[in-house]
Design a protein around this motif. Sequence first.
Motif, PDB file in Angstrom:
ATOM      1  N   VAL A 110      10.893  28.670 -36.301  1.00  0.00           N
ATOM      2  CA  VAL A 110      11.228  28.100 -36.959  1.00  0.00           C
ATOM      3  C   VAL A 110      10.372  26.379 -37.375  1.00  0.00           C
ATOM      4  N   LEU A 111      11.217  26.412 -38.976  1.00  0.00           N
ATOM      5  CA  LEU A 111      10.409  25.432 -39.350  1.00  0.00           C
ATOM      6  C   LEU A 111      11.877  24.200 -39.492  1.00  0.00           C
ATOM      7  N   VAL A 112      10.920  22.888 -39.316  1.00  0.00           N
ATOM      8  CA  VAL A 112      12.049  21.986 -39.573  1.00  0.00           C
ATOM      9  C   VAL A 112      11.154  20.882 -41.200  1.00  0.00           C
TER      10      VAL A 112
ATOM     11  N   GLY B 204      15.496  12.943 -39.366  1.00  0.00           N
ATOM     12  CA  GLY B 204      16.489  13.529 -37.691  1.00  0.00           C
ATOM     13  C   GLY B 204      15.933  14.893 -37.287  1.00  0.00           C
ATOM     14  N   LYS B 205      13.924  14.644 -36.811  1.00  0.00           N
ATOM     15  CA  LYS B 205      13.694  15.761 -36.575  1.00  0.00           C
ATOM     16  C   LYS B 205      13.615  15.412 -35.188  1.00  0.00           C
ATOM     17  N   GLY B 206      13.295  14.376 -35.097  1.00  0.00           N
ATOM     18  CA  GLY B 206      13.024  14.219 -33.590  1.00  0.00           C
ATOM     19  C   GLY B 206      14.765  15.079 -32.507  1.00  0.00           C
TER      20      GLY B 206
ATOM     21  N   VAL C 100       6.162  34.422 -27.619  1.00  0.00           N
ATOM     22  CA  VAL C 100       5.566  33.288 -28.252  1.00  0.00           C
ATOM     23  C   VAL C 100       6.148  32.715 -29.258  1.00  0.00           C
ATOM     24  N   GLY C 101       6.428  31.219 -29.827  1.00  0.00           N
ATOM     25  CA  GLY C 101       7.054  31.221 -30.625  1.00  0.00           C
ATOM     26  C   GLY C 101       6.720  29.810 -31.198  1.00  0.00           C
ATOM     27  N   VAL C 102       7.312  29.140 -32.394  1.00  0.00           N
ATOM     28  CA  VAL C 102       6.554  28.473 -33.307  1.00  0.00           C
ATOM     29  C   VAL C 102       7.611  27.640 -33.376  1.00  0.00           C
ATOM     30  N   LEU C 103       7.815  25.607 -32.977  1.00  0.00           N
ATOM     31  CA  LEU C 103       8.935  25.516 -34.179  1.00  0.00           C
ATOM     32  C   LEU C 103       8.049  24.135 -34.412  1.00  0.00           C
ATOM     33  N   ALA C 104       7.728  24.163 -36.033  1.00  0.00           N
ATOM     34  CA  ALA C 104       7.016  23.109 -36.516  1.00  0.00           C
ATOM     35  C   ALA C 104       7.744  22.313 -37.400  1.00  0.00           C
ATOM     36  N   ALA C 105       7.299  21.054 -37.390  1.00  0.00           N
ATOM     37  CA  ALA C 105       8.412  19.852 -37.520  1.00  0.00           C
ATOM     38  C   ALA C 105       7.320  19.892 -38.979  1.00  0.00           C
ATOM     39  N   LEU C 106       7.961  18.943 -40.044  1.00  0.00           N
ATOM     40  CA  LEU C 106       6.980  18.557 -41.417  1.00  0.00           C
ATOM     41  C   LEU C 106       7.512  17.278 -42.344  1.00  0.00           C
ATOM     42  N   GLN C 107       6.994  16.725 -42.797  1.00  0.00           N
ATOM     43  CA  GLN C 107       8.039  15.895 -43.634  1.00  0.00           C
ATOM     44  C   GLN C 107       7.467  16.728 -45.697  1.00  0.00           C
ATOM     45  N   ASP C 108       6.889  17.121 -45.958  1.00  0.00           N
ATOM     46  CA  ASP C 108       6.216  17.503 -47.495  1.00  0.00           C
ATOM     47  C   ASP C 108       6.513  18.598 -47.034  1.00  0.00           C
ATOM     48  N   PRO C 109       6.801  19.595 -47.841  1.00  0.00           N
ATOM     49  CA  PRO C 109       7.037  21.298 -47.498  1.00  0.00           C
ATOM     50  C   PRO C 109       6.608  21.331 -48.595  1.00  0.00           C
ATOM     51  N   ARG C 110       5.784  21.406 -49.245  1.00  0.00           N
ATOM     52  CA  ARG C 110       4.988  21.568 -50.756  1.00  0.00           C
ATOM     53  C   ARG C 110       4.170  22.768 -50.555  1.00  0.00           C
TER      54      ARG C 110
ATOM     55  N   LYS D 264      14.331  28.628 -41.039  1.00  0.00           N
ATOM     56  CA  LYS D 264      14.187  27.426 -41.998  1.00  0.00           C
ATOM     57  C   LYS D 264      15.377  26.421 -41.385  1.00  0.00           C
ATOM     58  N   ILE D 265      15.250  25.303 -41.254  1.00  0.00           N
ATOM     59  CA  ILE D 265      16.173  23.952 -41.482  1.00  0.00           C
ATOM     60  C   ILE D 265      15.273  22.710 -42.377  1.00  0.00           C
ATOM     61  N   ALA D 266      15.986  22.669 -43.197  1.00  0.00           N
ATOM     62  CA  ALA D 266      16.671  21.266 -43.845  1.00  0.00           C
ATOM     63  C   ALA D 266      17.355  20.062 -43.903  1.00  0.00           C
ATOM     64  N   LEU D 267      16.670  19.329 -43.024  1.00  0.00           N
ATOM     65  CA  LEU D 267      17.766  18.061 -43.346  1.00  0.00           C
ATOM     66  C   LEU D 267      17.125  17.538 -44.152  1.00  0.00           C
ATOM     67  N   ARG D 268      17.874  16.161 -45.015  1.00  0.00           N
ATOM     68  CA  ARG D 268      17.685  14.811 -45.624  1.00  0.00           C
ATOM     69  C   ARG D 268      15.790  15.446 -46.270  1.00  0.00           C
ATOM     70  N   LEU D 269      16.244  15.985 -47.574  1.00  0.00           N
ATOM     71  CA  LEU D 269      14.644  15.917 -48.693  1.00  0.00           C
ATOM     72  C   LEU D 269      15.160  14.686 -49.465  1.00  0.00           C
ATOM     73  N   ASP D 270      14.076  14.471 -50.195  1.00  0.00           N
ATOM     74  CA  ASP D 270      13.929  13.769 -51.047  1.00  0.00           C
ATOM     75  C   ASP D 270      14.121  14.226 -52.738  1.00  0.00           C
ATOM     76  N   GLU D 271      13.382  15.314 -53.225  1.00  0.00           N
ATOM     77  CA  GLU D 271      13.919  15.829 -53.584  1.00  0.00           C
ATOM     78  C   GLU D 271      14.368  17.165 -53.823  1.00  0.00           C
ATOM     79  N   SER D 272      15.190  17.429 -55.074  1.00  0.00           N
ATOM     80  CA  SER D 272      16.344  18.803 -55.184  1.00  0.00           C
ATOM     81  C   SER D 272      14.966  19.865 -54.749  1.00  0.00           C
ATOM     82  N   GLU D 273      14.303  20.240 -56.064  1.00  0.00           N
ATOM     83  CA  GLU D 273      12.829  21.209 -55.737  1.00  0.00           C
ATOM     84  C   GLU D 273      12.827  21.311 -54.260  1.00  0.00           C
ATOM     85  N   GLN D 274      12.201  20.190 -53.555  1.00  0.00           N
ATOM     86  CA  GLN D 274      12.345  21.010 -52.037  1.00  0.00           C
ATOM     87  C   GLN D 274      13.233  21.661 -51.050  1.00  0.00           C
TER      88      GLN D 274
END
Length: 480
Positions: free
Chosen positions: A242-244, A251-253, A375-385, A398-408
Motif C-alpha cells: 500500500v502506498l499512501v 492525515g497520513k498518520g 511480507v508487506g510494505v505500507l509506505a507514506a510520502l508527501q511528494d508523489p513525483r 494506492k491511497i491519495a489523501l489531500r494533494l497540492d496539485e491536480s496532476e498529482q
Amino acid sequence: MFKKLPGDEAQRLVSTTPDTAVVFRPAVVRTPALVTLAVFAWRTVTALLRLIWRHPIASAIVAIPGVIWTVYGWPYGLGVVVLLVAVPTGWALVHRSSFLRLVGWRLLAFWRLVWVYRRHWQPVMTISGLARHLGGRDYLPHLLGVACTSWADLVTVKILTGQAVTDWADRIEQLAHGFGAASCQVTVIRSGRLLLTFPRRDPLAVPLPAVPIPVEASVGPVEIGRCEDGARWRLKVHGTHVLVAGATGAGKGSVIWSTIRGLLPAVSLGLAEIWALDPKLMELSFGRDLFGDHYAASPEACVALLEAAVKVMQERAGRFAGVRRNHTPTVQDPFVLVVVDEVAFLTAYQPDKGLRVRTIAALATLTTQGRAVGVGVLAALQDPRKDVLTIRNLFPDKIALRLDESEQVDMVLGDGARDRGALADLIPSRPEQGAGIAYVRLETSPDPIRARAAYVSDDDIRDMVAVFTADTLPLPEGVG
C-alpha cells in the motif's frame, strides 16, 4: 439542367447577380394532423406506462386519491389522502430504516428524477457537449433511471453510440454543477451503460474517532475508517503493498496508526510483526514500544531493517518454493508489515548515494516478491513525483489523501483517476474538515473509492502502548 434539380420549380430560383450561387428550397412534405396527433398520443401513453413501471409506489400514491375523489366524492378522497399521510408517518416514526428502504428513497428518487434530472437533462447535455446535432436532429444520451441512497443520487445513463467513457469523465465538473451537486463520479456498469454518482451531502464531513481494537486476531483486511457509502473501510495489507500519499496535515498518520491498531491483536499472538521505519522521528516514535527491536530511525538503521526484511523474505521463499504459493500467518512464519512513514527521506532526500541505492533496491525487492510469502510494505510520502519514488508503480493498492496539485492525483492513483472522480486536490485543507479523507484505488478495480480514516489521538496511542507489547524475534546485530 434546371429540370433535374430537386425541390421547387426551376423558375422560382432567384439570382440577382451572375456570380451568385444557385440556391433552391427543398420540397416540404406536410404531415397530416391526424398522424401528428397519433404519434403524440402514442408517446404520451408509452411515457405514462414507463413512469408507472419504473415508479409504481409514487404513481399509486398520486393516482389512488384522484380516482377515489372522482368516483366517490371529495370526502372519501380527502380521507384517503389523510390515510396516506398518516400511515407512512407512523411507519417512519416506528421503524425509520425499513420505511426509507422500501418507500422513502423511492419517493425521493421519483422527485429528483422529475424535478432535477428530467428538467435539466437537455440543457446540461447540450452545453457540456455530450449531446450531438447531426442531420438536423438532436441526439441526447438516454436517462434510464435514478436511485437514491442516504447521501447520493445514482443516475443510470445509456450513452450515445460512438461515445467513450472518457467523453463523460472529462466533463464531471460540468455535470456536477449542472445538476447542483458538489462532485460527480463516473462508473462503468457495462458496455454502453454508465452510473453517475451525485452526492447530496458529505457523509465524511465529521472526523471519525479511533476504530475499536478488534477482539479477534486477524491480519486483515483491517478496518481503519468509513467509506462514503457508509460501509466500513477495510484496508488489505496482507498479500499486497500500500502506498499512501498526501500533503502535510492530510492525515497520513490516521491511515498508518489505524492499520497498526487493527493488527495489534495478531501481533500479541505472534501472528504478525510490525517493522517501523521512522526517518522523521515524529510519527512512529510516539508508539515506539509497540515495535520493540523492529524500529529504526537513522538512515543506516532504516536500510539495515529493510535488508533484514529482504533476508526474511528470501529465506521463506526458499522454504515455500514448490510447497505453497500463498502465505498463511503462523507463529513460525508471521505476517511482516514494513511501515515507512516518509519514504522520500530515504529514497530522494538522502545525501548518501550508497544508502539511497540500497534503500531503493530493498524496497523494490520487497514490493516485487514479498507479498506471496507474507511480507508487506505500507509506505507514506508527501511528494508523489516519479523522481522522488521511482518504484511507486510496484504498489498494487494506492491511497491519495489531500494533494497540492491536480496532476498529482494521476501520479498516485494512475492515469484517468481524477477524471473518474478522484478529486484529491479539492479536499479541504482544514484538518477538521479534510484530514483523513482519501481516494482509494485498489488493484482489483480502476474506480476510486472515497473514504475517511479514523483519527487515532495521542491518548489512543498511549493506551495501545500500555495494553500491548511487542513480541518479536531479535534482529541481526547492528539493526535498530
